[in-house]
Design an enzyme around this catalytic site. Sequence first.
Site, mmCIF file in Angstrom:
data_model
loop_
_atom_site.group_PDB
_atom_site.id
_atom_site.type_symbol
_atom_site.label_atom_id
_atom_site.label_comp_id
_atom_site.label_asym_id
_atom_site.label_seq_id
_atom_site.Cartn_x
_atom_site.Cartn_y
_atom_site.Cartn_z
ATOM 1 N N HIS A 119 -0.211 2.664 1.528
ATOM 2 C CA HIS A 119 -0.777 2.631 2.878
ATOM 3 C C HIS A 119 0.034 1.715 3.789
ATOM 4 O O HIS A 119 0.027 1.891 5.012
ATOM 5 C CB HIS A 119 -2.223 2.123 2.839
ATOM 6 C CG HIS A 119 -3.170 3.064 2.177
ATOM 7 N ND1 HIS A 119 -3.344 3.091 0.817
ATOM 8 C CD2 HIS A 119 -4.000 4.011 2.695
ATOM 9 C CE1 HIS A 119 -4.251 4.008 0.516
ATOM 10 N NE2 HIS A 119 -4.663 4.583 1.626
ATOM 11 N N ASP A 145 -0.174 13.502 0.005
ATOM 12 C CA ASP A 145 -1.158 12.470 0.317
ATOM 13 C C ASP A 145 -1.177 12.336 1.841
ATOM 14 O O ASP A 145 -0.386 12.980 2.553
ATOM 15 C CB ASP A 145 -0.757 11.154 -0.377
ATOM 16 C CG ASP A 145 -1.929 10.199 -0.572
ATOM 17 O OD1 ASP A 145 -2.976 10.392 0.077
ATOM 18 O OD2 ASP A 145 -1.805 9.256 -1.374
#
Length: 349
Positions: A182, A251
């Site tokens: 992230h 993702d």
Amino acid sequence: MKPVIFGLSGPTLTNEELRLFRDVEPAGYIFFKRNIENRAQLRALTDSIRALHGREDVPILIDQEGGRVARMRSPEWPDFPAGGAFDALYDVAPLTAIEAARNNAEAIALTLSEVGINVDCLPVLDVRVPDTHSAIGDRALGSDPMRVAALGQAILDGLAAGGVVGVVKHMPGQGRSVVDTHHDLPHVHASEAELEQDLQPFRTLNNAPMGMTGHVVYDIWDAQNTATMSPFVIEQIIRKNIGFDGLLMSDDLDMNALTGDVPTRAANCVAAGLDLALNCWGRFDEMVAIAERLPDITDTARARLDRAMTGAKMAFDAERLAFLLDKRDRLLALTDTEAKLTHGETGAA
């Protein structure tokens, strides 16, 4: 149809979203906490999506793993444990752990079916190593590939029993990542022999209906591109070495492990060989730009999508849900019992 899964901005479809999604026909949607208030609202939202497209099999995804990663939370919905709970029980009783994982996954699926969600981004098949970043941490099912595969298969079976399609992640294995994708780009410097451990659970479960790539660079395979953007990793490692022929998505493309603007990321991952791009955040202008950049979905990707969604047969049973939750809790309690016995805390004379 465009090869993309979009997020939504809020708990209902806006007029702008209705027009865009009707025109573009994204392959599916994914929900986050901002889209979720209660059962009635969530069911109305999923019904509105199906009505918009005139199809019952529109993929509606969620990350409902349990533990830290759960979009639907108490008190509206039951709490579910992270994958590490089943790993711990496996140390005590492997077959019991498999049964508990299957019961838990079916219970998750029933809660999703009740509100019209038909795809869960679960199980996590990343094999834990000593340096695994906490972003994976207790989400992992263990450090032994055989254990991870056994528990992963139980989770896929449980989801299917509840009418929900599972997604194995993060291909070809994110357990060696020492940073959080992230925020940063992980580089894995492991050898082919070491990476074989990471591939094994995915290879064992290569008939899963859907899979998700991780934003990780594996230097030995492609030192320039993340798995999500690497034609070599997608075709040679995931499709050929692992033998995965299910629907393969990225993702979330908004993660800071990737560079460039999000529409370019979407175009690049599809050009690299992924079936679908995953764009989670529901930013309208961004979704418009992604739709403009992407080609139509390929015939192969559409066939994989249709094949995967044949497993979505949602049906809610409140009695079955209560039974599964009770049975899961009784099985998981064996871990605590064993710990007390091990430490001599039985209270016996």
